[in-house]
Design an enzyme around this catalytic site. Structure first.
Site, PDB file in Angstrom:
ATOM      1  N   LYS A 206       0.726  -1.146  -0.053  1.00  0.00           N
ATOM      2  CA  LYS A 206       0.054  -0.088  -0.078  1.00  0.00           C
ATOM      3  C   LYS A 206       0.791   1.259   0.099  1.00  0.00           C
ATOM      4  O   LYS A 206       1.933   1.263   0.444  1.00  0.00           O
ATOM      5  CB  LYS A 206      -0.966  -0.116   0.879  1.00  0.00           C
ATOM      6  CG  LYS A 206      -2.238  -0.988   0.682  1.00  0.00           C
ATOM      7  CD  LYS A 206      -3.235  -0.726   1.696  1.00  0.00           C
ATOM      8  CE  LYS A 206      -4.232  -1.657   1.168  1.00  0.00           C
ATOM      9  NZ  LYS A 206      -5.263  -2.073   2.088  1.00  0.00           N
ATOM     10  N   ARG A 245      -3.687  -9.891   5.121  1.00  0.00           N
ATOM     11  CA  ARG A 245      -4.237 -10.206   3.593  1.00  0.00           C
ATOM     12  C   ARG A 245      -2.973  -9.683   2.721  1.00  0.00           C
ATOM     13  O   ARG A 245      -2.495  -8.476   2.876  1.00  0.00           O
ATOM     14  CB  ARG A 245      -5.318  -9.234   3.409  1.00  0.00           C
ATOM     15  CG  ARG A 245      -5.833  -9.096   1.760  1.00  0.00           C
ATOM     16  CD  ARG A 245      -7.118  -8.324   1.660  1.00  0.00           C
ATOM     17  NE  ARG A 245      -7.530  -8.496   0.308  1.00  0.00           N
ATOM     18  CZ  ARG A 245      -6.975  -7.831  -0.600  1.00  0.00           C
ATOM     19  NH1 ARG A 245      -5.947  -6.826  -0.301  1.00  0.00           N
ATOM     20  NH2 ARG A 245      -7.605  -7.786  -1.849  1.00  0.00           N
TER      21      ARG A 245
HETATM   22  N1  PMM Z   1      -7.285  -3.733   0.504  1.00  0.00           N
HETATM   23  C1  PMM Z   1      -7.661  -4.029  -0.717  1.00  0.00           C
HETATM   24  C2  PMM Z   1      -8.689  -4.920  -1.345  1.00  0.00           C
HETATM   25  N2  PMM Z   1      -9.305  -5.317  -0.476  1.00  0.00           N
HETATM   26  N3  PMM Z   1      -9.907  -6.275   1.736  1.00  0.00           N
HETATM   27  C3  PMM Z   1      -9.596  -6.284   3.303  1.00  0.00           C
HETATM   28  N4  PMM Z   1     -10.491  -7.074   3.929  1.00  0.00           N
HETATM   29  N5  PMM Z   1      -8.758  -5.166   3.518  1.00  0.00           N
HETATM   30  C4  PMM Z   1      -7.898  -4.676   2.882  1.00  0.00           C
HETATM   31  O1  PMM Z   1      -7.054  -3.962   3.365  1.00  0.00           O
HETATM   32  C5  PMM Z   1      -8.196  -4.560   1.391  1.00  0.00           C
HETATM   33  C6  PMM Z   1      -9.088  -5.488   0.988  1.00  0.00           C
HETATM   34  C7  PMM Z   1      -6.894  -2.812  -1.783  1.00  0.00           C
HETATM   35  O2  PMM Z   1      -5.583  -3.834  -1.934  1.00  0.00           O
HETATM   36  P1  PMM Z   1      -5.327  -4.626  -3.265  1.00  0.00           P
HETATM   37  O3  PMM Z   1      -5.626  -3.567  -4.559  1.00  0.00           O
HETATM   38  O4  PMM Z   1      -3.752  -5.009  -3.415  1.00  0.00           O
HETATM   39  O5  PMM Z   1      -6.117  -5.949  -3.300  1.00  0.00           O
END
Ligand code: PMM
Length: 266
Positions: A206, A245
């Site tokens: 991030k 995650r």
């Molecule tokens: N961040 C992203 C997408 N989905 N879901 C949860 N539960 N927590 C998060 O911090 C989260 C998520 C965005 O990140 P990505 O584009 O790398 O998937």
């Protein structure tokens, strides 16, 4: 929880796994690296992103979920839409990861309540195209405000009939948050843990990590934030986080092994 973004436009890995075949292959790779859960998403939540049509989102995630759940993987669907959650659960997902905590489409809570799926409720304030306008956490500060707003989402999920033991909470790093908000939340995860649910944290790749490592005002590129993330994972290991995650499962497993060894737990 290993991330499989079946999207052309995610900030972290957009376009790399946007066909069923490449996404399934990536999911299998993450399992080999030691993922316990695969999180399959078909909507990019990158700041400024526009939403896909429901049919597009369904077409991206359902075939991938069917294949990976068919392999025996524990699959989570990353969606804010009731219709997508319903189709994903029918295709074999057992966890609904709703970054809006039920705010974007409240019917999603009823869908989950009608099954025995687990539910991840993340702290969220607005869709990606507008979330930059919602980073004011005065007067109480980000930790207290997120605790209160996430507590409201927990109440809504319980009221819809999802049992407490099936609910996981997430501070929503990077979602309507400035970098310093993310660090404050990470420092005070105990305040969120006091809501009584397991915690999920998504820090992988991030922007706040990119900003931390910036040189001459230029954030570290997305693909070069993994070492910082692994250091964070090691530090989070003793802070009561239940689910991480992540994009790089191997680096995460390594960091957790180091933390366990330092606890004398090898
Ligand atoms: N961040 C992203 C997408 N989905 N879901 C949860 N539960 N927590 C998060 O911090 C989260 C998520 C965005 O990140 P990505 O584009 O790398 O998937």
């Amino acid at each position: 929880m290993g991330i499989v973004n079946v999207t052309p436009d995610s900030f972290s890995d957009g376009g790399r796994y946007d066909t069923t075949e490449t996404a399934v292959e990536h999911g299998r790779h993450l399992l080999v690296e030691g993922a316990d859960i695969l999180d399959i998403g078909g909507e990019s939540t990158r700041p400024g992103a526009t939403r896909p049509l429901v049919a597009e989102e369904l077409g991206r995630v359902v075939p991938v979920i069917r294949e990976l759940a068919g392999d025996g993987a524990v699959v989570s669907v990353d969606t804010m839409r009731a219709e997508v959650a319903e189709a994903a659960l029918a295709a074999g997902a057992t966890i609904v990861n709703d970054v809006s905590g039920g705010l974007a489409d409240p019917r999603i809570l009823d869908v989950v309540a009608g099954t025995d799926a687990d539910y991840v409720a993340m702290h969220w304030r607005a869709h990606a195209d507008r979330m930059r306008d919602f980073t004011d956490y005065s007067p109480d500060g980000v930790v207290e405000t997120v605790r209160r707003e996430l507590g409201d989402r927990l109440e809504a999920a319980l009221a819809a009939g999802i049992p407490h033991e099936r609910i996981v909470l997430d501070p929503g790093l990077g979602f309507a948050k400035e970098p310093h908000h993310n660090w404050e939340l990470l420092e005070h995860l105990d305040v969120l843990a006091a809501l009584g649910c397991p915690l999920l944290v998504g820090a992988s790749r991030k922007t706040f990590l990119g900003r931390l490592l910036a040189v001459d005002g230029m954030a570290r590129p997305v693909g070069e934030r993994e070492h910082a993330h692994a250091a964070l994972v090691a530090l989070l290991a003793d802070r009561g986080v239940d689910v991480l995650r992540v994009h790089d499962v191997r680096a995460t497993r390594d960091a957790l092994a180091v933390a366990a060894a330092m606890r004398g737990d090898q």
